[in-house]
Motif scaffolding. Structure first.
Motif, mmCIF file in Angstrom:
data_model
loop_
_atom_site.group_PDB
_atom_site.id
_atom_site.type_symbol
_atom_site.label_atom_id
_atom_site.label_comp_id
_atom_site.label_asym_id
_atom_site.label_seq_id
_atom_site.Cartn_x
_atom_site.Cartn_y
_atom_site.Cartn_z
ATOM 1 N N GLN A 98 -0.933 -3.679 4.088
ATOM 2 C CA GLN A 98 -1.277 -5.024 4.548
ATOM 3 C C GLN A 98 -2.783 -5.275 4.461
ATOM 4 N N HIS A 99 -3.593 -4.238 4.754
ATOM 5 C CA HIS A 99 -5.039 -4.407 4.793
ATOM 6 C C HIS A 99 -5.602 -4.381 3.374
ATOM 7 N N TYR A 100 -6.635 -5.163 3.157
ATOM 8 C CA TYR A 100 -7.138 -5.338 1.806
ATOM 9 C C TYR A 100 -7.847 -4.086 1.280
ATOM 10 N N ALA A 101 -8.748 -3.492 2.089
ATOM 11 C CA ALA A 101 -9.423 -2.252 1.715
ATOM 12 C C ALA A 101 -10.104 -2.331 0.356
ATOM 13 N N LEU A 102 -10.815 -3.426 0.118
ATOM 14 C CA LEU A 102 -11.521 -3.593 -1.153
ATOM 15 C C LEU A 102 -12.947 -3.070 -1.045
ATOM 16 N N PHE A 103 -13.501 -2.653 -2.171
ATOM 17 C CA PHE A 103 -14.898 -2.247 -2.219
ATOM 18 C C PHE A 103 -15.760 -3.514 -2.238
ATOM 19 N N VAL A 158 -5.938 -9.214 -4.837
ATOM 20 C CA VAL A 158 -6.732 -8.209 -5.559
ATOM 21 C C VAL A 158 -6.197 -6.811 -5.252
ATOM 22 N N ALA A 159 -5.909 -6.561 -3.971
ATOM 23 C CA ALA A 159 -5.363 -5.258 -3.588
ATOM 24 C C ALA A 159 -4.035 -5.000 -4.287
ATOM 25 N N LEU A 160 -3.234 -6.035 -4.411
ATOM 26 C CA LEU A 160 -1.954 -5.889 -5.104
ATOM 27 C C LEU A 160 -2.164 -5.601 -6.587
ATOM 28 N N ALA A 161 -3.097 -6.332 -7.198
ATOM 29 C CA ALA A 161 -3.386 -6.084 -8.613
ATOM 30 C C ALA A 161 -3.871 -4.659 -8.824
ATOM 31 N N ARG A 162 -4.695 -4.156 -7.912
ATOM 32 C CA ARG A 162 -5.205 -2.798 -8.040
ATOM 33 C C ARG A 162 -4.082 -1.767 -7.922
ATOM 34 N N ALA A 163 -3.062 -2.083 -7.139
ATOM 35 C CA ALA A 163 -1.958 -1.146 -6.968
ATOM 36 C C ALA A 163 -1.044 -1.092 -8.181
ATOM 37 N N ILE A 164 -0.886 -2.221 -8.872
ATOM 38 C CA ILE A 164 0.060 -2.247 -9.986
ATOM 39 C C ILE A 164 -0.606 -2.063 -11.341
ATOM 40 N N VAL A 165 -1.953 -2.062 -11.396
ATOM 41 C CA VAL A 165 -2.633 -2.086 -12.681
ATOM 42 C C VAL A 165 -2.372 -0.832 -13.510
ATOM 43 N N PHE A 166 -2.145 0.320 -12.855
ATOM 44 C CA PHE A 166 -1.900 1.537 -13.639
ATOM 45 C C PHE A 166 -0.408 1.834 -13.792
ATOM 46 N N ARG A 167 0.428 0.858 -13.380
ATOM 47 C CA ARG A 167 1.870 0.917 -13.606
ATOM 48 C C ARG A 167 2.488 2.217 -13.103
ATOM 49 N N PRO A 168 2.384 2.456 -11.819
ATOM 50 C CA PRO A 168 2.923 3.712 -11.275
ATOM 51 C C PRO A 168 4.446 3.730 -11.290
ATOM 52 N N GLU A 175 4.338 -4.896 3.498
ATOM 53 C CA GLU A 175 4.037 -6.313 3.748
ATOM 54 C C GLU A 175 2.934 -6.841 2.814
ATOM 55 N N PRO A 176 3.026 -6.633 1.510
ATOM 56 C CA PRO A 176 1.909 -6.991 0.630
ATOM 57 C C PRO A 176 1.691 -8.484 0.456
ATOM 58 N N LEU A 177 2.687 -9.292 0.772
ATOM 59 C CA LEU A 177 2.567 -10.729 0.534
ATOM 60 C C LEU A 177 2.341 -11.522 1.816
ATOM 61 N N GLY A 178 2.114 -10.820 2.911
ATOM 62 C CA GLY A 178 2.023 -11.479 4.203
ATOM 63 C C GLY A 178 0.899 -12.490 4.322
ATOM 64 N N ALA A 179 -0.200 -12.304 3.567
ATOM 65 C CA ALA A 179 -1.358 -13.196 3.695
ATOM 66 C C ALA A 179 -1.306 -14.367 2.722
ATOM 67 N N LEU A 180 -0.273 -14.435 1.887
ATOM 68 C CA LEU A 180 -0.225 -15.475 0.859
ATOM 69 C C LEU A 180 0.494 -16.718 1.363
ATOM 70 N N ASP A 181 0.162 -17.862 0.781
ATOM 71 C CA ASP A 181 0.867 -19.089 1.153
ATOM 72 C C ASP A 181 2.273 -19.061 0.560
ATOM 73 N N LYS A 182 3.123 -19.959 1.055
ATOM 74 C CA LYS A 182 4.550 -19.928 0.727
ATOM 75 C C LYS A 182 4.798 -20.021 -0.777
ATOM 76 N N THR A 207 9.152 -4.784 4.770
ATOM 77 C CA THR A 207 8.935 -6.172 5.153
ATOM 78 C C THR A 207 9.736 -6.518 6.402
ATOM 79 N N HIS A 208 9.268 -7.536 7.120
ATOM 80 C CA HIS A 208 10.072 -8.107 8.204
ATOM 81 C C HIS A 208 10.662 -9.440 7.759
#
Length: 385
Positions: A98-103, A158-168, A175-182, A207-208
């Motif tokens: 959930q937390h962004y944790a960006l540099f 951005v955090a989501l993009a960083r997680a999927i960019v190397f295609r694990p 809860e990765p989408l909790g901060a996004l609008d509908k 997710t909840h």
């Protein structure tokens, strides 16, 4: 070299598999049992959602998978290897929390590139991967911005993009989408699922939000009080909830109190409290019910029909419409009856000739296959009892 970010874990070697086995996994904090002997098998390339309310144990379970929490007991196997005691960076998985944790000192593109640089990917390949990841999260025009120039929703993307960019091959998401609008959240549901299918990655998604779980997942594990209450496909959970908790948490449900009786034909039926006719009703899961027990009968609002009172017979209950709430393609009708208030969600397309209004007398009807019974004691007891 291996590194663990606060929000995303990256390792030198990508895991070659994606099959996950949880065997009797438990976590206890002092006297508090946060997770209770969870056993799950997640297939290669499967999208599994872990759904439940706050405090159900979802995040604790995910933290044990990532290695940020050690289990009290049980095994975690990834591609047959028990990783329960391994450090996070040795598990070969991607994680987004959930937390962004960006540099803060890096641009968006540099943040997204970080896992690729740890894998020593060439600059040319990095540019292609970064561009694609940013397009997926609709941030292709923000590559040169810094995190403090972004909104909270943009930072989470951005955090989501960083997680999927190397295609694990194995991606854990909390809860990765909790901060996004509908609107963007709905778009990202489709994009995450499409990317997962294209890459064949295994996703475990906490997710909840029942909408996220039902629309994205191949299967859903519903957690309650640290245990898995039901595991099944989205339609299994919605159409055949195994407990009153699942019926109540996944979608909307009318609940009516009653008692089971045993008919002469040996079939268990239900008499609802307040039904002065004493009609014995069939429920879809009668074989799972005991006779002479208190039960709740659950019926989805869209399974309820409202009919004219004239000619009413059988189990239909007569009541008065007390609310009509317009919902666009449907309207929610609330009907006062002797068995309690009944919510009926009716298609306006099918109500062209007859539209019910507040004050109308109606007969409330549902088919036997739409009703499921649950022992009252089951809802009031914990999974550990």
């Amino acid at each position: 070299m291996s590194e663990v970010l606060e929000g995303v874990q990256v390792v030198d070697q990508v895991a070659t598999g994606g099959e996950v086995e949880l065997d009797g996994l438990s976590k206890k904090y002092g006297t508090v049992q946060a997770v209770r002997e969870v056993s799950l098998s997640i297939r290669r390339g499967e999208f599994l959602a872990i759904l439940g309310p706050s405090g159900a144990g979802k995040t604790t379970l995910l933290n044990m998978l990532t290695g940020f929490e050690k289990p009290t007991s049980g095994a975690i196997r990834i591609d047959g290897r028990d990783v329960a005691r391994l450090a996070p960076h040795k598990r070969g998985i991607g994680v987004v929390f959930q937390h962004y944790a960006l540099f803060k000192h890096m641009t968006v593109a540099q943040n997204v590139a970080f896992p690729l640089r740890m894998r020593r990917m060439s600059p040319r390949e990095q540019r292609s991967h970064i561009q694609h990841a940013l397009e997926l999260v609709k941030l292709e025009d923000f590559a040169t911005r810094f995190p403090d120039q972004l909104s909270g929703g943009q930072q989470q993307r951005v955090a989501l993009a960083r997680a999927i960019v190397f295609r694990p091959p194995l991606l854990l998401m909390d809860e990765p989408l909790g901060a996004l609008d509908k609107r963007l959240r709905e778009h990202m549901r489709v994009e995450i699922k499409r990317l997962q299918r294209n890459l064949g990655a295994t996703v475990i998604y906490v997710t909840h939000d029942q909408g996220e779980a039902l629309t994205m997942a191949d299967r859903v594990a519903v957690m309650n009080d640290g245990a898995v209450e039901q595991l099944g496909t989205p339609d299994d959970l919605y159409e055949r909830p195994a407990s009153a908790f699942v019926a109540d948490f996944v979608g909307e449900t009318n609940f009516f109190q009653g008692r089971t009786v045993l008919d002469a034909d040996g079939r268990v039926r239900v008499v609802l409290d307040g039904d002065r006719t004493g009609h014995r009703r069939d429920v879809d899961n009668a074989e799972s019910l005991k006779a002479d027990c208190g039960v709740e009968v659950g019926v989805r609002p869209e399974q309820v029909s409202l009919l004219p009172v004239e000619g009413t017979d059988g189990p239909d209950v007569v009541g008065k419409v007390c609310e009509v709430l317009y919902e666009g393609a449907t309207a929610l009708h609330v009907v006062e009856t002797a068995i309690g208030n009944v919510n009926a969600r009716l298609s306006l397309k099918n109500l062209r000739e007859t539209r019910w209004a507040v004050g109308d007398q109606v007969a409330v009807h549902w088919d036997a296959h739409a009703a499921r019974g649950y022992h009252v004691a089951d809802r009031n007891s914990s999974p550990s009892s």
